[in-house]
Design a protein around this motif. Structure first.
Motif, PDB file in Angstrom:
ATOM      1  N   HIS A   1       0.893  -1.236  -0.075  1.00  0.00           N
ATOM      2  CA  HIS A   1      -0.049   0.065  -0.152  1.00  0.00           C
ATOM      3  C   HIS A   1       0.852   1.090  -0.154  1.00  0.00           C
ATOM      4  CE1 HIS A   1      -3.099  -2.836   1.360  1.00  0.00           C
ATOM      5  NE2 HIS A   1      -3.888  -2.138   0.845  1.00  0.00           N
ATOM      6  N   GLY A   2       2.174   1.269   0.330  1.00  0.00           N
ATOM      7  CA  GLY A   2       3.042   2.371   0.551  1.00  0.00           C
ATOM      8  C   GLY A   2       2.804   3.145   1.839  1.00  0.00           C
ATOM      9  N   GLY A   3       1.795   2.644   2.583  1.00  0.00           N
ATOM     10  CA  GLY A   3       1.723   3.300   4.086  1.00  0.00           C
ATOM     11  C   GLY A   3       0.777   2.514   4.647  1.00  0.00           C
ATOM     12  N   ILE A   4       0.969   2.954   6.168  1.00  0.00           N
ATOM     13  CA  ILE A   4      -0.147   2.190   7.208  1.00  0.00           C
ATOM     14  C   ILE A   4      -0.232   3.231   8.288  1.00  0.00           C
ATOM     15  CG2 ILE A   4       1.696   0.956   8.097  1.00  0.00           C
ATOM     16  CD1 ILE A   4      -0.596  -1.014   8.782  1.00  0.00           C
ATOM     17  N   VAL A   5      -1.685   3.263   8.809  1.00  0.00           N
ATOM     18  CA  VAL A   5      -1.913   3.834   9.860  1.00  0.00           C
ATOM     19  C   VAL A   5      -1.752   2.957  11.104  1.00  0.00           C
ATOM     20  CG1 VAL A   5      -3.314   5.468  11.124  1.00  0.00           C
ATOM     21  CG2 VAL A   5      -3.032   5.825   8.867  1.00  0.00           C
ATOM     22  N   VAL A   6      -1.123   2.927  12.128  1.00  0.00           N
ATOM     23  CA  VAL A   6      -1.239   1.994  13.041  1.00  0.00           C
ATOM     24  C   VAL A   6      -1.626   2.653  14.390  1.00  0.00           C
ATOM     25  CG1 VAL A   6       0.064   0.099  14.284  1.00  0.00           C
ATOM     26  CG2 VAL A   6       0.743   0.929  11.910  1.00  0.00           C
ATOM     27  N   GLU A   7      -2.502   2.005  15.310  1.00  0.00           N
ATOM     28  CA  GLU A   7      -2.898   2.694  16.565  1.00  0.00           C
ATOM     29  C   GLU A   7      -2.819   1.587  17.529  1.00  0.00           C
ATOM     30  OE1 GLU A   7      -6.793   2.351  17.897  1.00  0.00           O
ATOM     31  OE2 GLU A   7      -7.731   1.965  16.044  1.00  0.00           O
ATOM     32  N   GLY A   8      -2.498   2.154  18.762  1.00  0.00           N
ATOM     33  CA  GLY A   8      -2.338   1.460  20.156  1.00  0.00           C
ATOM     34  C   GLY A   8      -1.888   2.042  21.169  1.00  0.00           C
ATOM     35  N   ARG A   9      -1.205   1.448  21.909  1.00  0.00           N
ATOM     36  CA  ARG A   9      -0.425   2.190  23.191  1.00  0.00           C
ATOM     37  C   ARG A   9       1.119   2.389  23.333  1.00  0.00           C
ATOM     38  NH1 ARG A   9      -5.561   0.792  24.222  1.00  0.00           N
ATOM     39  NH2 ARG A   9      -6.876   1.709  26.114  1.00  0.00           N
ATOM     40  N   ASP A  10       1.482   1.510  22.405  1.00  0.00           N
ATOM     41  CA  ASP A  10       2.869   1.639  22.368  1.00  0.00           C
ATOM     42  C   ASP A  10       3.696   1.682  20.849  1.00  0.00           C
ATOM     43  OD1 ASP A  10       2.476  -1.008  21.540  1.00  0.00           O
ATOM     44  OD2 ASP A  10       4.114  -2.088  22.727  1.00  0.00           O
ATOM     45  N   ILE A  11       3.019   2.309  20.088  1.00  0.00           N
ATOM     46  CA  ILE A  11       3.380   2.265  18.725  1.00  0.00           C
ATOM     47  C   ILE A  11       4.810   3.121  18.388  1.00  0.00           C
ATOM     48  CG2 ILE A  11       2.691   2.516  16.339  1.00  0.00           C
ATOM     49  CD1 ILE A  11       1.287   0.299  17.783  1.00  0.00           C
ATOM     50  N   GLY A  12       4.632   4.360  19.014  1.00  0.00           N
ATOM     51  CA  GLY A  12       5.506   5.306  18.867  1.00  0.00           C
ATOM     52  C   GLY A  12       6.875   4.951  19.586  1.00  0.00           C
ATOM     53  N   THR A  13       6.645   4.295  20.676  1.00  0.00           N
ATOM     54  CA  THR A  13       7.692   3.961  21.668  1.00  0.00           C
ATOM     55  C   THR A  13       8.584   2.546  21.195  1.00  0.00           C
ATOM     56  OG1 THR A  13       6.294   2.953  23.344  1.00  0.00           O
ATOM     57  CG2 THR A  13       6.997   5.487  23.419  1.00  0.00           C
ATOM     58  N   VAL A  14       7.704   1.498  20.930  1.00  0.00           N
ATOM     59  CA  VAL A  14       8.194   0.153  20.868  1.00  0.00           C
ATOM     60  C   VAL A  14       7.881  -0.458  19.296  1.00  0.00           C
ATOM     61  CG1 VAL A  14       7.643  -2.472  21.577  1.00  0.00           C
ATOM     62  CG2 VAL A  14       7.838  -0.211  23.207  1.00  0.00           C
ATOM     63  N   VAL A  15       6.610  -0.445  18.926  1.00  0.00           N
ATOM     64  CA  VAL A  15       6.358  -1.107  17.605  1.00  0.00           C
ATOM     65  C   VAL A  15       6.856  -0.536  16.305  1.00  0.00           C
ATOM     66  CG1 VAL A  15       4.624  -1.815  15.904  1.00  0.00           C
ATOM     67  CG2 VAL A  15       4.110  -1.796  18.654  1.00  0.00           C
ATOM     68  N   ALA A  16       6.835   0.768  16.136  1.00  0.00           N
ATOM     69  CA  ALA A  16       7.471   1.445  15.102  1.00  0.00           C
ATOM     70  C   ALA A  16       8.208   2.856  15.641  1.00  0.00           C
ATOM     71  CB  ALA A  16       6.410   2.047  13.811  1.00  0.00           C
ATOM     72  N   PRO A  17       9.292   2.601  16.163  1.00  0.00           N
ATOM     73  CA  PRO A  17      10.090   4.031  16.906  1.00  0.00           C
ATOM     74  C   PRO A  17      10.482   4.592  15.738  1.00  0.00           C
ATOM     75  CG  PRO A  17      11.268   1.843  17.168  1.00  0.00           C
ATOM     76  CD  PRO A  17      10.071   1.613  16.690  1.00  0.00           C
ATOM     77  N   ASP A  18      10.630   4.227  14.630  1.00  0.00           N
ATOM     78  CA  ASP A  18      11.240   5.083  13.299  1.00  0.00           C
ATOM     79  C   ASP A  18      10.078   5.690  12.579  1.00  0.00           C
ATOM     80  OD1 ASP A  18      13.815   4.544  14.159  1.00  0.00           O
ATOM     81  OD2 ASP A  18      13.789   2.602  13.307  1.00  0.00           O
ATOM     82  N   ALA A  19       8.803   5.524  12.861  1.00  0.00           N
ATOM     83  CA  ALA A  19       7.681   6.082  12.084  1.00  0.00           C
ATOM     84  C   ALA A  19       7.977   7.645  11.699  1.00  0.00           C
ATOM     85  CB  ALA A  19       6.320   5.850  12.757  1.00  0.00           C
ATOM     86  N   PRO A  20       7.693   7.898  10.478  1.00  0.00           N
ATOM     87  CA  PRO A  20       7.663   9.301  10.219  1.00  0.00           C
ATOM     88  C   PRO A  20       6.996  10.423  10.759  1.00  0.00           C
ATOM     89  CG  PRO A  20       6.845   8.228   8.430  1.00  0.00           C
ATOM     90  CD  PRO A  20       7.358   7.035   9.396  1.00  0.00           C
ATOM     91  N   LEU A  21       5.659   9.955  11.558  1.00  0.00           N
ATOM     92  CA  LEU A  21       4.837  10.767  12.134  1.00  0.00           C
ATOM     93  C   LEU A  21       4.396  10.099  13.327  1.00  0.00           C
ATOM     94  CD1 LEU A  21       3.221  13.259  12.085  1.00  0.00           C
ATOM     95  CD2 LEU A  21       1.279  12.292  10.880  1.00  0.00           C
TER      96      LEU A  21
END
Length: 224
Positions: free
Chosen positions: A120-140
């Motif tokens: 898809h070229g991109g994904i929106v991921v929601e949760g409680r530890d996405i930015g800290t653990v699951v995808a710490p390198d996410a561009p936003l």
């Protein structure tokens, strides 16, 4: 997209993904499915950690990533409605706090993200530890917040629409209980990543939050 329950994460995450043509993943649903697996195995709060891990990690959990119709399956069964019930809600913080369960599900979530980026070229991921653990390198990274009372009112309306009862005081107590458990667990506690942008949704409609998120996505140059 991180934040506690009742901030509007699911609604705006799905709408954002649909608006930009991205995939969507609700990581909380995977933990709820693992919790349901434990309940189906006849386990409760008296079970040992080993028993809970065996039941949760022995289950086949599959997440669909279409924002217009996301799915969650447990051993082949569609459990999207069942995982939102009171029994799962009361038990999910205990099961999701188990390191072995988190390790397995984080690996699965990262695999979904990798596949979605390729297709898809991109994904929106929601949760409680996405930015800290699951995808710490996410561009936003965005952290949604709202007052306890506003979140409880939203949860109450959501439950009522789904035919689940519960008075305001009970829902508010459950919101605060989940916050306490999720923010104090030893593994991947709920907290805002240092580089996450804070969006307070107290006074904002879902449409207003979506507009702000689209602005942020555009500002970061993430639209093709």
């Amino acid at each position: 997209m991180d934040g506690p329950s009742g901030t509007g994460k699911s609604t705006v995450s799905r709408r954002l993904a649909a608006a930009v043509g991205a995939a969507y993943l609700d990581t909380g649903a995977t933990y709820r499915a693992a919790t349901l697996a434990a309940l189906r195995a006849g386990l409760d709060g008296s079970a040992s950690a080993e028993q809970l891990v065996a039941a949760a990690n022995g289950a086949c959990i599959e997440s669909g990533t279409d924002p217009d119709g996301p799915t969650i399956r447990l051993d082949g069964d569609d459990v999207a409605a069942e995982i939102r019930g009171g029994a799962v809600t009361a038990f999910v913080s205990a099961v999701s706090a188990l390191p072995e369960v988190r390790d397995r599900l984080v690996a699965a979530q990262r695999a979904v993200i990798t596949a979605a980026l390729a297709t898809h070229g991109g994904i929106v991921v929601e949760g409680r530890d996405i930015g800290t653990v699951v995808a710490p390198d996410a561009p936003l990274k965005v952290y949604l917040t709202a007052s306890d009372e506003v979140r409880a009112a939203r949860r109450g309306r959501q439950d009522a629409r789904a035919g689940r009862g519960g008075d305001v005081a009970t829902v508010l107590a459950d919101v605060r209980r989940r916050d306490r458990l999720d923010s104090t667990r030893a593994v991947s506690p709920l907290h805002r990543a240092t580089d996450a942008l804070l969006v307070d949704t107290d006074e904002l409609s879902a449409e207003a939050v979506l507009a702000e998120l689209l602005r942020l996505v555009s500002e970061r140059g993430l639209l093709s």
